[in-house]
Design a protein around this motif. Structure first.
Motif, PDB file in Angstrom:
ATOM      1  N   PRO A  35       0.798  -1.231   0.000  1.00 55.65           N
ATOM      2  CA  PRO A  35       0.000   0.000   0.000  1.00 55.65           C
ATOM      3  C   PRO A  35       0.829   1.279   0.000  1.00 55.65           C
ATOM      4  O   PRO A  35       0.307   2.356  -0.325  1.00 55.65           O
ATOM      5  CB  PRO A  35      -0.813  -0.114   1.301  1.00 55.65           C
ATOM      6  CG  PRO A  35      -0.834  -1.565   1.616  1.00 55.65           C
ATOM      7  CD  PRO A  35       0.499  -2.074   1.167  1.00 55.65           C
ATOM      8  N   LEU A  36       2.118   1.185   0.344  1.00 54.94           N
ATOM      9  CA  LEU A  36       2.961   2.376   0.432  1.00 54.94           C
ATOM     10  C   LEU A  36       3.650   2.717  -0.883  1.00 54.94           C
ATOM     11  O   LEU A  36       4.267   3.780  -1.000  1.00 54.94           O
ATOM     12  CB  LEU A  36       4.028   2.177   1.518  1.00 54.94           C
ATOM     13  CG  LEU A  36       3.509   1.879   2.929  1.00 54.94           C
ATOM     14  CD1 LEU A  36       4.676   1.700   3.890  1.00 54.94           C
ATOM     15  CD2 LEU A  36       2.577   2.978   3.416  1.00 54.94           C
ATOM     16  N   CYS A  38       2.395   3.285  -4.043  1.00 55.54           N
ATOM     17  CA  CYS A  38       1.741   4.401  -4.725  1.00 55.54           C
ATOM     18  C   CYS A  38       0.244   4.313  -4.464  1.00 55.54           C
ATOM     19  O   CYS A  38      -0.248   3.331  -3.894  1.00 55.54           O
ATOM     20  CB  CYS A  38       2.026   4.388  -6.231  1.00 55.54           C
ATOM     21  SG  CYS A  38       1.367   2.941  -7.091  1.00 55.54           S
ATOM     22  N   LYS A  39      -0.485   5.336  -4.884  1.00 57.07           N
ATOM     23  CA  LYS A  39      -1.924   5.368  -4.639  1.00 57.07           C
ATOM     24  C   LYS A  39      -2.643   4.216  -5.334  1.00 57.07           C
ATOM     25  O   LYS A  39      -3.603   3.656  -4.798  1.00 57.07           O
ATOM     26  CB  LYS A  39      -2.501   6.709  -5.102  1.00 57.07           C
ATOM     27  CG  LYS A  39      -2.075   7.898  -4.254  1.00 57.07           C
ATOM     28  CD  LYS A  39      -2.728   9.178  -4.737  1.00 57.07           C
ATOM     29  CE  LYS A  39      -2.326  10.359  -3.861  1.00 57.07           C
ATOM     30  NZ  LYS A  39      -2.948  11.627  -4.329  1.00 57.07           N
ATOM     31  N   TRP A  41      -1.459   1.188  -6.056  1.00 54.53           N
ATOM     32  CA  TRP A  41      -1.232  -0.059  -5.332  1.00 54.53           C
ATOM     33  C   TRP A  41      -2.071  -0.090  -4.057  1.00 54.53           C
ATOM     34  O   TRP A  41      -2.619  -1.125  -3.693  1.00 54.53           O
ATOM     35  CB  TRP A  41       0.255  -0.214  -5.007  1.00 54.53           C
ATOM     36  CG  TRP A  41       1.081  -0.680  -6.167  1.00 54.53           C
ATOM     37  CD1 TRP A  41       0.956  -0.292  -7.468  1.00 54.53           C
ATOM     38  CD2 TRP A  41       2.151  -1.623  -6.121  1.00 54.53           C
ATOM     39  NE1 TRP A  41       1.889  -0.924  -8.247  1.00 54.53           N
ATOM     40  CE2 TRP A  41       2.640  -1.751  -7.448  1.00 54.53           C
ATOM     41  CE3 TRP A  41       2.758  -2.349  -5.107  1.00 54.53           C
ATOM     42  CZ2 TRP A  41       3.696  -2.593  -7.765  1.00 54.53           C
ATOM     43  CZ3 TRP A  41       3.817  -3.188  -5.417  1.00 54.53           C
ATOM     44  CH2 TRP A  41       4.280  -3.313  -6.735  1.00 54.53           C
ATOM     45  N   HIS A  42      -2.144   1.043  -3.374  1.00 55.98           N
ATOM     46  CA  HIS A  42      -2.958   1.101  -2.160  1.00 55.98           C
ATOM     47  C   HIS A  42      -4.421   0.809  -2.485  1.00 55.98           C
ATOM     48  O   HIS A  42      -5.089   0.031  -1.784  1.00 55.98           O
ATOM     49  CB  HIS A  42      -2.835   2.478  -1.508  1.00 55.98           C
ATOM     50  CG  HIS A  42      -3.672   2.628  -0.275  1.00 55.98           C
ATOM     51  ND1 HIS A  42      -4.953   3.152  -0.306  1.00 55.98           N
ATOM     52  CD2 HIS A  42      -3.434   2.309   1.017  1.00 55.98           C
ATOM     53  CE1 HIS A  42      -5.457   3.153   0.909  1.00 55.98           C
ATOM     54  NE2 HIS A  42      -4.558   2.652   1.732  1.00 55.98           N
ATOM     55  N   THR A  45      -5.063  -2.906  -3.136  1.00 55.39           N
ATOM     56  CA  THR A  45      -5.132  -3.772  -1.948  1.00 55.39           C
ATOM     57  C   THR A  45      -6.496  -3.702  -1.274  1.00 55.39           C
ATOM     58  O   THR A  45      -6.806  -4.551  -0.433  1.00 55.39           O
ATOM     59  CB  THR A  45      -4.047  -3.397  -0.922  1.00 55.39           C
ATOM     60  OG1 THR A  45      -4.266  -2.061  -0.444  1.00 55.39           O
ATOM     61  CG2 THR A  45      -2.659  -3.515  -1.522  1.00 55.39           C
TER      62      THR A  45
END
Length: 233
Positions: A35-36, A38-39, A41-42, A45
């Motif tokens: 999640p850290l 990029c937006k 990827w966050h 999840t």
């Protein structure tokens, strides 16, 4: 741009394809690191498929008749081993308050104690247990007693399970045992058994440090009456 680079960019830019990649990550990395990045990827999840992979959303309706062997949450099993290991042959080999205070998760007590800590929301297994038997035993000079309860309709998460178990460790000589059941004919998914000895002197206070008590979010079982039982040899 090479074909392989273009293909990678397409995967990274397509949420459905990215989810297929991220689900291959170890659970700890998927929870804490992905999640850290990029937006996007966050956000990925948080999709239903990855929430199931993270043990935040159930794979199946908890009221279904599935007989599949549950997959225990590997991250919780690593951090809370007394709740996931095979119990010993007798009460003196079962986890007590000292075993809980020695769990790996206790090394970061401030994070562990947060009411909104992510571990509290994680399902203990997939599909999640929805039936639990409880047995509480008491050893005293006047004889041994026990009482029983049953919890149904659960979608069992680690926070409520921890809060339920830890309340039975308030006495000095108390142990708790969690048995996982599998198979088509199982009558419950879990059995939580606790035992304590009535002390001749002293109060009920046990050795648990203040930081290890629960947040009162566990289910409230309605126990039956105490009944006398034959003392085990």
């Amino acid at each position: 741009m090479s074909l392989s680079t273009a293909a990678k960019d397409t995967v990274m830019a397509t949420p459905e394809l990215l989810a297929l990649v991220l689900v291959q990550l170890p659970l700890r990395d998927l929870l804490l690191r992905a999640p850290l990045v990029c937006k996007m990827w966050h956000a990925t999840t948080l999709t239903p498929a990855l929430q199931r992979a993270l043990f935040f959303a159930p794979d199946l309706d908890p009221f279904s008749d599935s007989v599949a062997a549950p997959v225990r949450n590997p991250l919780l099993a690593e951090l809370f081993p007394p709740f996931f290991t095979t119990p010993g042959p007798n009460r003196w080999s079962w986890p007590d308050a000292h075993a809980l205070m020695a769990m790996p998760c206790a090394s970061a007590l401030a994070a562990f104690r947060r009411p909104d800590a992510s571990w509290r929301r994680m399902l203990v297994a997939q599909p999640p247990p929805h039936t639990m038997h409880l047995i509480q035993k008491c050893h005293a000079r006047g004889g041994d007693r026990e009482r029983r309860a049953e919890l149904r309709g659960l979608e069992l998460r680690m926070g409520p399970l921890y809060d339920l178990a830890v309340q039975f460790l308030e006495r000095v000589t108390s142990q708790v045992c969690i048995t996982w059941h599998e198979g088509v004919d199982r009558k419950a998914d879990l059995t939580l058994e606790t035992v304590y000895t009535v002390q001749c002197v002293g109060g009920r206070a046990g050795p648990l440090r203040e930081g290890f008590y629960g947040h009162g979010q566990g289910p409230r079982p309605e126990f039956g009456e105490w009944v006398h039982v034959e003392r085990a040899s």
